[in-house]
Design an enzyme around this catalytic site. Sequence first.
Site, short mmCIF file in Angstrom:
data_model
loop_
_atom_site.label_atom_id
_atom_site.label_comp_id
_atom_site.label_asym_id
_atom_site.label_seq_id
_atom_site.Cartn_x
_atom_site.Cartn_y
_atom_site.Cartn_z
N GLU A 243 -7.09 -17.37 32.73
CA GLU A 243 -6.90 -16.12 32.01
C GLU A 243 -5.64 -16.15 31.16
O GLU A 243 -5.66 -15.80 29.97
CB GLU A 243 -6.85 -14.95 32.99
CG GLU A 243 -6.60 -13.60 32.33
CD GLU A 243 -6.58 -12.46 33.32
OE1 GLU A 243 -7.63 -12.21 33.94
OE2 GLU A 243 -5.51 -11.83 33.48
N ARG A 269 2.27 -4.72 -3.42
CA ARG A 269 3.18 -3.56 -3.39
C ARG A 269 4.37 -3.87 -4.29
O ARG A 269 5.17 -4.78 -4.00
CB ARG A 269 3.63 -3.32 -1.95
CG ARG A 269 4.71 -2.29 -1.77
CD ARG A 269 4.23 -0.89 -2.00
NE ARG A 269 5.22 0.09 -1.60
CZ ARG A 269 5.33 1.29 -2.13
NH1 ARG A 269 4.49 1.67 -3.08
NH2 ARG A 269 6.25 2.13 -1.71
N GLN A 280 14.06 -10.82 0.02
CA GLN A 280 14.27 -11.84 1.04
C GLN A 280 14.01 -11.31 2.45
O GLN A 280 13.48 -12.04 3.31
CB GLN A 280 15.69 -12.39 0.96
CG GLN A 280 15.91 -13.63 1.82
CD GLN A 280 17.27 -14.25 1.61
OE1 GLN A 280 18.26 -13.55 1.37
NE2 GLN A 280 17.34 -15.57 1.69
#
Length: 383
Positions: A243, A269, A280
Site C-alpha cells: 500500500e 496569465r 523568477q
Amino acid sequence: MRPIGEKCETFRSLGKKVLSADVEERDKRGAKDAADWRTLWRAAADAGVLALTVPEQFGGEGRSFLEAVQALHALGEGCRDNGMLLGLNGQLWAMQKSILEFGSEEQKSTFLPILINGDAICAHAVTETNSGSDVTGIRATAQKTQNGYVLNGEKIWIGMAPAADVAQVFALTNPDLGAWGMSAFLVDLNLPGISKSAPYEKAGHRTVPTGKLTFENVEIPQTSLLGSEGSGHAIFNLSIAWERSFIFSSHVGAMKRQLDETVLFARDRAPNGRPIINNQTVSNRLADMQVRYEIARLLIENAARELDAGIQNRMTPSVAKLQVAESLLENALDAQRINGASGYLTGECERMVRDMAGTITLGGTSDIQRLLIAAYQKGSVKA
C-alpha cells in the site's frame, strides 16, 4: 494481453471521459449515496483497473508491478476524481494482493473474480481507536469455536467500509501473545452482528466513503481465516508495504496533469502583457514542482522494479510513501499559489489541496515514515 502502451491510453481516456464526470458536484455531495460513485467503480473494473496484477486464472491480466504502476499513473493523468483513484488503488494493493499472496485456492477463486469485476468491494479493517500503523494496540478478538471464530471489536477510519461487501479484518486469536497472536480474516459484511457507520464527513477524497465497522459476536467460519492462525502481523506488514509503495500511483499521474496545467496557466496569465512564468518566483515554483513530480514517479517505479526483481527492501515503502505524499501536497499548494485568487475559489486547485492534504496521513503519517526510516538506518530493524 494488450501492450502496456495501449493499456495506458485506455486508462487515460477512461479517467478523462468517464471517471471525471460531474466530479465537482459529487465532491460537494460526498459519498452518502453509493449511486453517485458505484457506477464509476464498475466502469473502472470493466476497463481492467482492478485486474492489473491478478493472474489470468482468476480473471486478471497478470501484469508486472512496473506495468501496473505505469497504467495507474496514466489513469491519474486523466481522472480528476482523487477519491475514486484512492479507493481503486487501495483495493488493488492492500486487499487483492493479500488474498493473492496468502489466500487459499478456495479464497482466491471465491473473492478475486468478484473483486476485479466490480461485483464486490473490499475494505482493509486494521485501524482502531488505540491502534493504527502500530498494530500492537489492536484489541479486536476472534475467539476460536468448534466451527470457526466469534469476532468482536470496532474498526475506525476504514476506507470503503460503509459500502464494502467484504473486509480483511485483523483480530487477536491469542491475546496473550499481543501482535504475535493476531490473525487476519476475510469477513462477509452481510453476516449478523456487523454494523457499518454512515460515511464520515471529510475534508478531501469525499467522492468515496470512509467509515466504521463494528463486530458484535459475529460468527465466522474457519474458512474465513487468511493464511495461518497467528500470521496476521506478517500479513499486515506485507500488505501495508504494498500500500505505501503504490497506493498513490494514480495520484502522481494527477500531479503530472496539474503540473502541465499550471505551466500553461503561467504562460497565459499576463498582467501588463508579461506572462507570469517570466517572474523568477513563479518559474522557481514550477521547477520545484517538476522535480518533485519526477522524484515521486521514479520512487514508485523503483519500488515496482525491486519487487519485480524479487528484492524485498523494507525501507523502500516508507521512503516512497514519505516523499510521494509530501510532494503531492507541496505541488498542490504551489499550484494554488501560482493560480492566485482563482486557485482559492472552489474548484480544481482547491480540491487538489484538500485531497492531497490527506495523503500525508493515509497509510501511516509522514512522521511515522520518518521514524521507520531512521530505525532502518540505525539497524534496529533489518532492511
